[in-house]
Design a protein around this motif. Structure first.
Motif, PDB file in Angstrom:
ATOM      1  N   UNK A   5       0.777  -1.233   0.000  1.00 32.52           N
ATOM      2  CA  UNK A   5       0.000   0.000   0.000  1.00 32.52           C
ATOM      3  C   UNK A   5       0.812   1.289   0.000  1.00 32.52           C
ATOM      4  N   UNK A   6       1.971   1.343   0.685  1.00 33.49           N
ATOM      5  CA  UNK A   6       2.703   2.618   0.662  1.00 33.49           C
ATOM      6  C   UNK A   6       3.946   2.585  -0.228  1.00 33.49           C
ATOM      7  N   UNK A   7       4.089   1.546  -0.999  1.00 34.58           N
ATOM      8  CA  UNK A   7       5.217   1.473  -1.926  1.00 34.58           C
ATOM      9  C   UNK A   7       5.064   2.504  -3.047  1.00 34.58           C
ATOM     10  N   UNK A   8       6.101   3.311  -3.304  1.00 39.52           N
ATOM     11  CA  UNK A   8       6.025   4.257  -4.425  1.00 39.52           C
ATOM     12  C   UNK A   8       5.905   3.551  -5.771  1.00 39.52           C
ATOM     13  N   UNK A   9       6.392   2.320  -5.842  1.00 44.68           N
ATOM     14  CA  UNK A   9       6.308   1.556  -7.087  1.00 44.68           C
ATOM     15  C   UNK A   9       4.879   1.084  -7.332  1.00 44.68           C
ATOM     16  N   UNK A  10       4.249   0.572  -6.287  1.00 43.85           N
ATOM     17  CA  UNK A  10       2.845   0.182  -6.413  1.00 43.85           C
ATOM     18  C   UNK A  10       1.984   1.398  -6.726  1.00 43.85           C
ATOM     19  N   UNK A  11       2.304   2.537  -6.095  1.00 42.74           N
ATOM     20  CA  UNK A  11       1.528   3.760  -6.314  1.00 42.74           C
ATOM     21  C   UNK A  11       1.504   4.147  -7.788  1.00 42.74           C
ATOM     22  N   UNK A  12       2.600   3.969  -8.488  1.00 39.26           N
ATOM     23  CA  UNK A  12       2.650   4.290  -9.917  1.00 39.26           C
ATOM     24  C   UNK A  12       1.564   3.539 -10.688  1.00 39.26           C
ATOM     25  N   UNK A  13       1.425   2.271 -10.376  1.00 40.07           N
ATOM     26  CA  UNK A  13       0.442   1.445 -11.089  1.00 40.07           C
ATOM     27  C   UNK A  13      -0.974   1.820 -10.668  1.00 40.07           C
ATOM     28  N   UNK A  14      -1.178   2.033  -9.381  1.00 42.10           N
ATOM     29  CA  UNK A  14      -2.500   2.417  -8.883  1.00 42.10           C
ATOM     30  C   UNK A  14      -2.973   3.705  -9.556  1.00 42.10           C
ATOM     31  N   UNK A  15      -2.105   4.712  -9.594  1.00 40.83           N
ATOM     32  CA  UNK A  15      -2.491   5.993 -10.199  1.00 40.83           C
ATOM     33  C   UNK A  15      -2.802   5.840 -11.676  1.00 40.83           C
ATOM     34  N   UNK A  16      -2.043   5.002 -12.361  1.00 41.95           N
ATOM     35  CA  UNK A  16      -2.291   4.765 -13.785  1.00 41.95           C
ATOM     36  C   UNK A  16      -3.654   4.113 -13.999  1.00 41.95           C
ATOM     37  N   UNK A  17      -3.948   3.092 -13.212  1.00 42.78           N
ATOM     38  CA  UNK A  17      -5.247   2.416 -13.324  1.00 42.78           C
ATOM     39  C   UNK A  17      -6.392   3.373 -13.006  1.00 42.78           C
ATOM     40  N   UNK A  18      -6.207   4.196 -12.001  1.00 43.12           N
ATOM     41  CA  UNK A  18      -7.261   5.136 -11.602  1.00 43.12           C
ATOM     42  C   UNK A  18      -7.464   6.214 -12.662  1.00 43.12           C
ATOM     43  N   UNK A  19      -6.370   6.755 -13.199  1.00 41.52           N
ATOM     44  CA  UNK A  19      -6.486   7.780 -14.236  1.00 41.52           C
ATOM     45  C   UNK A  19      -7.243   7.265 -15.453  1.00 41.52           C
ATOM     46  N   UNK A  20      -7.055   5.990 -15.755  1.00 43.23           N
ATOM     47  CA  UNK A  20      -7.689   5.415 -16.933  1.00 43.23           C
ATOM     48  C   UNK A  20      -9.058   4.785 -16.625  1.00 43.23           C
ATOM     49  N   UNK A  21      -9.447   4.809 -15.358  1.00 46.53           N
ATOM     50  CA  UNK A  21     -10.751   4.283 -14.993  1.00 46.53           C
ATOM     51  C   UNK A  21     -10.877   2.784 -15.143  1.00 46.53           C
ATOM     52  N   UNK A  22      -9.790   2.062 -14.894  1.00 50.16           N
ATOM     53  CA  UNK A  22      -9.795   0.605 -15.061  1.00 50.16           C
ATOM     54  C   UNK A  22     -10.139  -0.070 -13.739  1.00 50.16           C
ATOM     55  N   UNK A  23     -11.153  -0.902 -13.753  1.00 51.53           N
ATOM     56  CA  UNK A  23     -11.504  -1.669 -12.571  1.00 51.53           C
ATOM     57  C   UNK A  23     -10.492  -2.801 -12.382  1.00 51.53           C
ATOM     58  N   UNK A  24     -10.095  -3.007 -11.132  1.00 50.87           N
ATOM     59  CA  UNK A  24      -9.111  -4.064 -10.866  1.00 50.87           C
ATOM     60  C   UNK A  24      -9.312  -4.595  -9.454  1.00 50.87           C
ATOM     61  N   UNK A  25      -8.805  -5.786  -9.242  1.00 49.39           N
ATOM     62  CA  UNK A  25      -8.823  -6.389  -7.906  1.00 49.39           C
ATOM     63  C   UNK A  25      -7.488  -6.101  -7.243  1.00 49.39           C
ATOM     64  N   UNK A  26      -7.539  -5.446  -6.096  1.00 58.78           N
ATOM     65  CA  UNK A  26      -6.310  -5.140  -5.366  1.00 58.78           C
ATOM     66  C   UNK A  26      -5.987  -6.280  -4.404  1.00 58.78           C
ATOM     67  N   UNK A  27      -4.778  -6.809  -4.515  1.00 60.57           N
ATOM     68  CA  UNK A  27      -4.332  -7.888  -3.629  1.00 60.57           C
ATOM     69  C   UNK A  27      -3.167  -7.348  -2.804  1.00 60.57           C
ATOM     70  N   UNK A  28      -3.454  -7.025  -1.547  1.00 61.94           N
ATOM     71  CA  UNK A  28      -2.442  -6.442  -0.667  1.00 61.94           C
ATOM     72  C   UNK A  28      -1.470  -7.520  -0.201  1.00 61.94           C
TER      73      UNK A  28
END
Length: 222
Positions: free
Chosen positions: A10-33
């Motif tokens: 959750x607080x990884x800057x690397x994971x954040x890159x992917x999360x922001x990309x998915x959110x910007x594009x409006x892509x639904x995804x399953x988050x596996x912490x």
């Protein structure tokens, strides 16, 4: 079952890159912490080389490395494009993405600093990197690297700077100084002020508490 899955931390800057990309594009995804210290068998299977997050699984096919994942998402889902169309500008964007990665080891070294002199040296190294970004990327009035919209460079640098300012709160030293780096400071405020970015940044107080706990655990174990 979701077509897109993200194994992340959750607080990884690397994971954040992917999360922001998915959110910007409006892509639904399953988050596996993932648990950093007890990684799931699925993660180890999907990323047997580095055994790290993030891993994106699309139609059962895994992809590793944050910015490779970001580019893949940008190619598969063309809405809200992150890479420039012009080949030269695209190459330049990739250069600065790579430079953003070059900053991360210095940030990690600062987090691990054991004494005042070591911390001072690591801060100087980070300032050298930030000075380059200030002068080369934001030396003139520019809301975001991509102009008026977030692009791939904003995501790469923004995730790194967001982690850096968390370290600032922990060591109580101002690194992204508004007087020292006025353009970069203004850009970061624009970046995190973008609604969809702001809504999906990790909670700062929770990050600080978690990182302090991690650092204390390392000290005890060493």
């Amino acid at each position: 079952m979701a077509e897109v899955k993200l194994h992340g931390f959750w607080y990884s800057p690397f994971t954040l890159r992917v999360v922001l990309t998915l959110k910007l594009k409006g892509i639904l995804y399953e988050n596996i912490e993932e648990d950093r210290f007890n990684k799931s068998p699925q993660l180890l299977e999907y990323n047997p080389v580095h055994k790290k997050t993030p891993v994106l699984v699309h139609d059962g096919k895994p992809l590793c490395e944050s910015m490779i994942i970001v580019e893949y998402i940008d190619e598969i889902w063309p809405q809200y494009p992150l890479l420039p169309i012009d080949p030269y500008e695209r190459a330049q964007a990739r250069f600065w993405v790579k430079y953003a990665d070059d900053i991360i080891p210095a940030v990690g070294a600062l987090f691990s600093s054991r004494d005042v002199e070591e911390r001072k040296n690591n801060i100087e190294k980070i300032w050298e990197h930030l000075r380059v970004v200030e002068e080369q990327c934001f030396s003139y009035e520019k809301k975001l690297f991509g102009g008026d919209t977030i692009n791939i460079v904003d995501i790469a640098i923004g995730s790194t700077i967001n982690f850096l300012v968390t370290i600032e709160d922990i060591i109580e030293v101002k690194i992204l100084d508004g007087e020292k780096f006025p353009h970069l400071y203004s850009w970061f405020n624009n970046f995190k002020g973008t609604p969809i970015i702001n809504e999906n940044l990790p909670n700062q107080e929770k990050m600080v508490a978690s990182i302090i706990k991690l650092r204390n655990t390392k000290v005890v174990n060493n």
